[in-house]
Motif scaffolding. Sequence first.
Motif, mmCIF file in Angstrom:
data_model
loop_
_atom_site.group_PDB
_atom_site.id
_atom_site.type_symbol
_atom_site.label_atom_id
_atom_site.label_comp_id
_atom_site.label_asym_id
_atom_site.label_seq_id
_atom_site.Cartn_x
_atom_site.Cartn_y
_atom_site.Cartn_z
ATOM 1 N N GLN A 47 1.847 1.745 -3.529
ATOM 2 C CA GLN A 47 0.741 2.291 -4.328
ATOM 3 C C GLN A 47 0.650 3.806 -4.164
ATOM 4 O O GLN A 47 0.443 4.538 -5.134
ATOM 5 C CB GLN A 47 -0.578 1.629 -3.895
ATOM 6 C CG GLN A 47 -1.757 1.970 -4.796
ATOM 7 C CD GLN A 47 -1.571 1.425 -6.212
ATOM 8 O OE1 GLN A 47 -1.319 0.240 -6.377
ATOM 9 N NE2 GLN A 47 -1.652 2.287 -7.202
ATOM 10 N N GLY A 48 0.832 4.277 -2.916
ATOM 11 C CA GLY A 48 0.798 5.720 -2.658
ATOM 12 C C GLY A 48 1.917 6.449 -3.390
ATOM 13 O O GLY A 48 1.706 7.518 -3.959
ATOM 14 N N TYR B 106 -0.808 4.235 2.636
ATOM 15 C CA TYR B 106 -0.968 4.868 1.316
ATOM 16 C C TYR B 106 -0.577 6.348 1.381
ATOM 17 O O TYR B 106 0.170 6.847 0.539
ATOM 18 C CB TYR B 106 -2.428 4.700 0.880
ATOM 19 C CG TYR B 106 -2.753 5.294 -0.462
ATOM 20 C CD1 TYR B 106 -2.370 4.650 -1.640
ATOM 21 C CD2 TYR B 106 -3.447 6.493 -0.562
ATOM 22 C CE1 TYR B 106 -2.677 5.190 -2.880
ATOM 23 C CE2 TYR B 106 -3.760 7.041 -1.799
ATOM 24 C CZ TYR B 106 -3.375 6.383 -2.953
ATOM 25 O OH TYR B 106 -3.673 6.923 -4.170
ATOM 26 N N GLU B 107 -1.056 7.029 2.423
ATOM 27 C CA GLU B 107 -0.734 8.455 2.587
ATOM 28 C C GLU B 107 0.762 8.649 2.831
ATOM 29 O O GLU B 107 1.353 9.634 2.368
ATOM 30 C CB GLU B 107 -1.536 9.067 3.743
ATOM 31 C CG GLU B 107 -3.050 9.078 3.511
ATOM 32 C CD GLU B 107 -3.455 9.923 2.298
ATOM 33 O OE1 GLU B 107 -2.749 10.893 1.988
ATOM 34 O OE2 GLU B 107 -4.477 9.584 1.665
ATOM 35 N N LYS C 19 2.481 8.613 -0.464
ATOM 36 C CA LYS C 19 2.293 9.879 -1.178
ATOM 37 C C LYS C 19 3.208 10.969 -0.609
ATOM 38 O O LYS C 19 3.807 11.736 -1.352
ATOM 39 C CB LYS C 19 0.825 10.321 -1.104
ATOM 40 C CG LYS C 19 -0.063 9.481 -2.008
ATOM 41 C CD LYS C 19 -1.532 9.745 -1.840
ATOM 42 C CE LYS C 19 -1.996 11.048 -2.380
ATOM 43 N NZ LYS C 19 -3.474 11.150 -2.353
ATOM 44 N N ASP D 209 1.005 6.518 -7.121
ATOM 45 C CA ASP D 209 -0.104 7.436 -7.405
ATOM 46 C C ASP D 209 0.313 8.900 -7.277
ATOM 47 O O ASP D 209 -0.316 9.778 -7.868
ATOM 48 C CB ASP D 209 -1.299 7.146 -6.487
ATOM 49 C CG ASP D 209 -2.015 5.870 -6.888
ATOM 50 O OD1 ASP D 209 -1.614 5.255 -7.900
ATOM 51 O OD2 ASP D 209 -2.964 5.467 -6.194
ATOM 52 N N ALA D 210 1.373 9.150 -6.483
ATOM 53 C CA ALA D 210 1.865 10.527 -6.342
ATOM 54 C C ALA D 210 2.933 10.847 -7.387
ATOM 55 O O ALA D 210 3.559 11.897 -7.336
ATOM 56 C CB ALA D 210 2.424 10.747 -4.937
ATOM 57 N N THR E 236 -4.779 2.848 4.832
ATOM 58 C CA THR E 236 -4.887 4.224 4.318
ATOM 59 C C THR E 236 -3.702 5.054 4.790
ATOM 60 O O THR E 236 -3.141 5.855 4.031
ATOM 61 C CB THR E 236 -6.213 4.863 4.794
ATOM 62 O OG1 THR E 236 -7.285 4.085 4.274
ATOM 63 C CG2 THR E 236 -6.355 6.301 4.315
ATOM 64 N N ARG F 136 0.828 -1.203 0.000
ATOM 65 C CA ARG F 136 0.000 0.000 0.000
ATOM 66 C C ARG F 136 0.871 1.265 0.000
ATOM 67 O O ARG F 136 0.515 2.264 -0.618
ATOM 68 C CB ARG F 136 -0.953 -0.012 1.200
ATOM 69 C CG ARG F 136 -2.154 0.879 1.002
ATOM 70 C CD ARG F 136 -2.966 0.546 -0.242
ATOM 71 N NE ARG F 136 -3.681 -0.699 -0.105
ATOM 72 C CZ ARG F 136 -4.943 -0.812 0.282
ATOM 73 N NH1 ARG F 136 -5.639 0.277 0.543
ATOM 74 N NH2 ARG F 136 -5.513 -1.984 0.386
#
Length: 148
Positions: free
Chosen positions: A24-25, A134-135, A138, A28-29, A131, A21
């Motif tokens: 993934q962050g 994930y953050e 990012k 995505d960033a 979450t 995860r």
Amino acid sequence: MKKILIAYWSGTGNTELMAKRVAQGVTDAGGEALLKNAAETTPALVKEAAALAFGCPAMGAEVLEEGEMEPLIAALGSAEAGAKALGLFGSYDWGDGQWMRDWVDRMKSLGAQVDGEGIIARLEPDDDSLTRCYELGKRLAGKAELAL
Ligand SMILES: Cc1cc2nc3c(=O)[nH]c(=O)nc-3n(C[C@H](O)[C@H](O)[C@H](O)COP(=O)(O)O)c2cc1C
């Protein structure tokens, strides 16, 4: 694009879910996530990365896993981790998170800019922990860009 190394050890998959995860962050960033097991991670890889995330569950008696993760962390100095954004995460069960508090202190003593207090999840990470992972990914990708 800056490389963010996510190096982890996971025996039963809980910390691995967190690592994926985080990756993934990062992606995505707009960062490049390099997702590696501790066994395939070298100090040189750590040194090359723009920012870092390390994951390991509480093992032994509130310590890092001793076969692969502990030797990797022990091999790092300020040349590899100093002044770098670093996120820590991992799963635990019956303890109170002492292994993570110790790990945060240890990495700070190398000069790493440790993100918060580390992300800990009891056994299989729930949606909230994932979450937060994930953050973290990012944020690390963002800090990597700022470090240019
Ligand atoms: C040998 C061993 C030692 C462990 N020691 C601790 C511990 O000291 N404190 C704790 O909270 N959990 C401890 N645990 C529980 C693990 O941290 C927990 O099962 C975790 O979810 C494993 O994560 P993983 O699926 O990423 O391997 C231990 C588990 C094992 C197998």
